[in-house]
Write a protein that holds these residues in place. Structure first.
Motif, PDB file in Angstrom:
ATOM      1  N   ARG A  47      -3.557   8.696  -3.441  1.00  0.00           N
ATOM      2  CA  ARG A  47      -2.156   8.639  -3.036  1.00  0.00           C
ATOM      3  C   ARG A  47      -1.580  10.017  -2.770  1.00  0.00           C
ATOM      4  O   ARG A  47      -0.527  10.147  -2.126  1.00  0.00           O
ATOM      5  CB  ARG A  47      -1.341   7.902  -4.095  1.00  0.00           C
ATOM      6  CG  ARG A  47      -1.623   6.396  -4.097  1.00  0.00           C
ATOM      7  CD  ARG A  47      -1.051   5.712  -5.314  1.00  0.00           C
ATOM      8  NE  ARG A  47       0.366   5.976  -5.472  1.00  0.00           N
ATOM      9  CZ  ARG A  47       1.031   5.785  -6.609  1.00  0.00           C
ATOM     10  NH1 ARG A  47       0.401   5.337  -7.691  1.00  0.00           N
ATOM     11  NH2 ARG A  47       2.311   6.050  -6.680  1.00  0.00           N
TER      12      ARG A  47
ATOM     13  N   GLU B 196       7.973   7.786  -3.895  1.00  0.00           N
ATOM     14  CA  GLU B 196       6.739   8.545  -3.819  1.00  0.00           C
ATOM     15  C   GLU B 196       7.075  10.035  -3.858  1.00  0.00           C
ATOM     16  O   GLU B 196       8.230  10.441  -3.814  1.00  0.00           O
ATOM     17  CB  GLU B 196       5.976   8.193  -2.542  1.00  0.00           C
ATOM     18  CG  GLU B 196       5.311   6.831  -2.582  1.00  0.00           C
ATOM     19  CD  GLU B 196       4.151   6.794  -3.558  1.00  0.00           C
ATOM     20  OE1 GLU B 196       3.223   7.610  -3.435  1.00  0.00           O
ATOM     21  OE2 GLU B 196       4.172   5.952  -4.458  1.00  0.00           O
TER      22      GLU B 196
ATOM     23  N   ASN C 249      -9.046   0.699  -1.930  1.00  0.00           N
ATOM     24  CA  ASN C 249      -7.634   1.025  -1.693  1.00  0.00           C
ATOM     25  C   ASN C 249      -6.780  -0.212  -1.410  1.00  0.00           C
ATOM     26  O   ASN C 249      -5.953  -0.224  -0.504  1.00  0.00           O
ATOM     27  CB  ASN C 249      -7.497   2.038  -0.555  1.00  0.00           C
ATOM     28  CG  ASN C 249      -8.197   3.347  -0.866  1.00  0.00           C
ATOM     29  OD1 ASN C 249      -8.312   3.738  -2.024  1.00  0.00           O
ATOM     30  ND2 ASN C 249      -8.669   4.029   0.172  1.00  0.00           N
TER      31      ASN C 249
ATOM     32  N   VAL D 284      -0.113   4.257  -0.140  1.00  0.00           N
ATOM     33  CA  VAL D 284      -0.705   5.342   0.646  1.00  0.00           C
ATOM     34  C   VAL D 284      -0.059   5.412   2.011  1.00  0.00           C
ATOM     35  O   VAL D 284       0.254   6.472   2.533  1.00  0.00           O
ATOM     36  CB  VAL D 284      -2.227   5.132   0.770  1.00  0.00           C
ATOM     37  CG1 VAL D 284      -2.832   6.175   1.686  1.00  0.00           C
ATOM     38  CG2 VAL D 284      -2.883   5.213  -0.594  1.00  0.00           C
TER      39      VAL D 284
ATOM     40  N   ASN E 276       0.782  -1.234   0.000  1.00  0.00           N
ATOM     41  CA  ASN E 276       0.000   0.000   0.000  1.00  0.00           C
ATOM     42  C   ASN E 276       0.817   1.290   0.000  1.00  0.00           C
ATOM     43  O   ASN E 276       1.341   1.712   1.025  1.00  0.00           O
ATOM     44  CB  ASN E 276      -0.921   0.024   1.213  1.00  0.00           C
ATOM     45  CG  ASN E 276      -1.981   1.101   1.086  1.00  0.00           C
ATOM     46  OD1 ASN E 276      -1.830   2.042   0.326  1.00  0.00           O
ATOM     47  ND2 ASN E 276      -3.057   0.936   1.830  1.00  0.00           N
TER      48      ASN E 276
ATOM     49  N   SER F 182       3.385   7.113   2.009  1.00  0.00           N
ATOM     50  CA  SER F 182       3.524   8.502   1.586  1.00  0.00           C
ATOM     51  C   SER F 182       4.058   9.356   2.729  1.00  0.00           C
ATOM     52  O   SER F 182       3.630   9.229   3.876  1.00  0.00           O
ATOM     53  CB  SER F 182       2.170   9.054   1.122  1.00  0.00           C
ATOM     54  OG  SER F 182       1.716   8.320   0.018  1.00  0.00           O
TER      55      SER F 182
END
Length: 335
Positions: A142, A330, A173, A7, A5, A10
């Motif tokens: 994201r 990222e 997600n 996310v 993941n 991040s």
């Protein structure tokens, strides 16, 4: 490639709480008419209390994702539009899942751009701001766009749902890639197509019998009722002062329908797109008497890369947006 993941990986935002941001240096490179157009928009933006953004594929163009109907319209010599149907999935779930697995990987390789972050920051700073996205790439998520202010009109590549009539399993997600070991072959573009048996495709963890499918809206399917109702309720709750039409045409549906409704309320329109239709252009491009005047304007057009125009246009409310890559590939934003 295995992605846990993104996310959660991040980097957090670092906000400086600037209330009067320093204008971007990019303004200095604009032509006089473009600068006056931007100044007029900024004046109206500062007075706006309720804003709706309708975004399309052009928002993610700078992130390296081709439009669905553009150059990315073929996958291993298959017409992408013919694979995006319930019938195609029923006839050959292996082929359709390999197509969507490849799309998931392409979206995961892409990174959110400054426009994604600017919209996310505007949502944090303006409670009466809502983004209605036609994109399924997950880049807004994201970019840490607040989920309660982000509606996915066409679903998401990273949502899953069970195809069994008796099962209601849905998941949002899920950024795991590949979803099954067998689907890793979909990323090998030079490899010949190989059929994957149903045992090697994603199955529902709840009923353990039904196949999972991508949570996108396929051709022939209705738009998600909850999303449409939430957008309708937002528009009906009070005057929407401004609609931002970003990376999509404001003259075709569903965009045209939302634009028309907001105009009927007395709201104004701003279009951000690489190609601006002549019908979308404002006859009076800028006010000769005052660059801050917007009283006689109903529309602003910003032709070019949305990733550059949107942060510049929203700067009075968000502050300057700078995007930096983190060590894990990222991007994070610094305001």
């Amino acid at each position: 490639m295995t992605v846990d993941n993104p996310v959660s990986r991040s980097a957090p935002y670092q906000l400086n709480n600037v209330t009067v941001p320093t204008p971007s240096a990019q303004v200095e490179t604009l032509t006089p008419s473009a600068a006056a157009n931007l100044a007029s928009f900024h004046a109206y933006l500062r007075s706006s209390k309720r804003i709706l953004a309708l975004v399309g594929a052009g928002l993610s163009a700078s992130s390296g994702l081709p439009t669905f109907r553009g150059t990315g319209g073929l996958w291993r010599n298959h017409d992408a539009m013919e694979l995006a149907t319930p019938e195609a999935f029923s006839n050959d779930p292996s082929l359709v899942w390999q197509f969507y697995s490849a799309r998931r990987e392409a979206a995961l390789r892409a990174i959110p751009n400054k426009a994604h972050y600017a919209l996310a920051e505007l949502a944090r700073r303006m409670p009466e701001f809502l983004t209605l996205t036609q994109n399924v790439d997950g880049l807004s998520t994201r970019a840490n766009h607040p989920p309660n202010q982000l509606l996915h009109l066409h679903g998401s590549l990273f949502s899953l749902k069970c195809t069994s009539f008796y099962c209601d399993f849905q998941q949002e997600n899920n950024f795991t890639h590949p979803l099954t070991p067998e689907l890793a072959i979909a990323s090998e573009m030079s490899a010949l197509y190989a059929h994957i048996p149903q045992s090697g495709l994603p199955h529902c963890p709840k009923c353990r019998t039904g196949l999972l499918r991508p949570g996108v809206v396929w051709f022939g399917e209705a738009l998600p009722w909850r999303v449409v109702k939430t957008a309708d309720d937002f528009i009906s709750a009070g005057k929407v002062d401004l609609i931002l039409v970003i990376g999509t045409s404001g003259t075709v549906y569903p965009a045209a329908g939302y634009v028309d409704r907001i105009r009927m309320q007395g709201g104004k329109v701003a279009v951000f797109n690489i190609d601006v239709d002549d019908n979308e252009s404002e006859d009076s491009f800028w006010e000769a008497d005052s660059s801050d005047s917007y009283a006689n304007r109903t529309k602003w057009t910003f032709e070019g890369d949305a990733a550059e125009w949107v942060p510049l246009a929203l700067e009075p409310l968000t502050g300057p947006v700078e995007v930096q890559e983190t060590g894990n590939g990222e991007r994070s934003s610094l305001f």
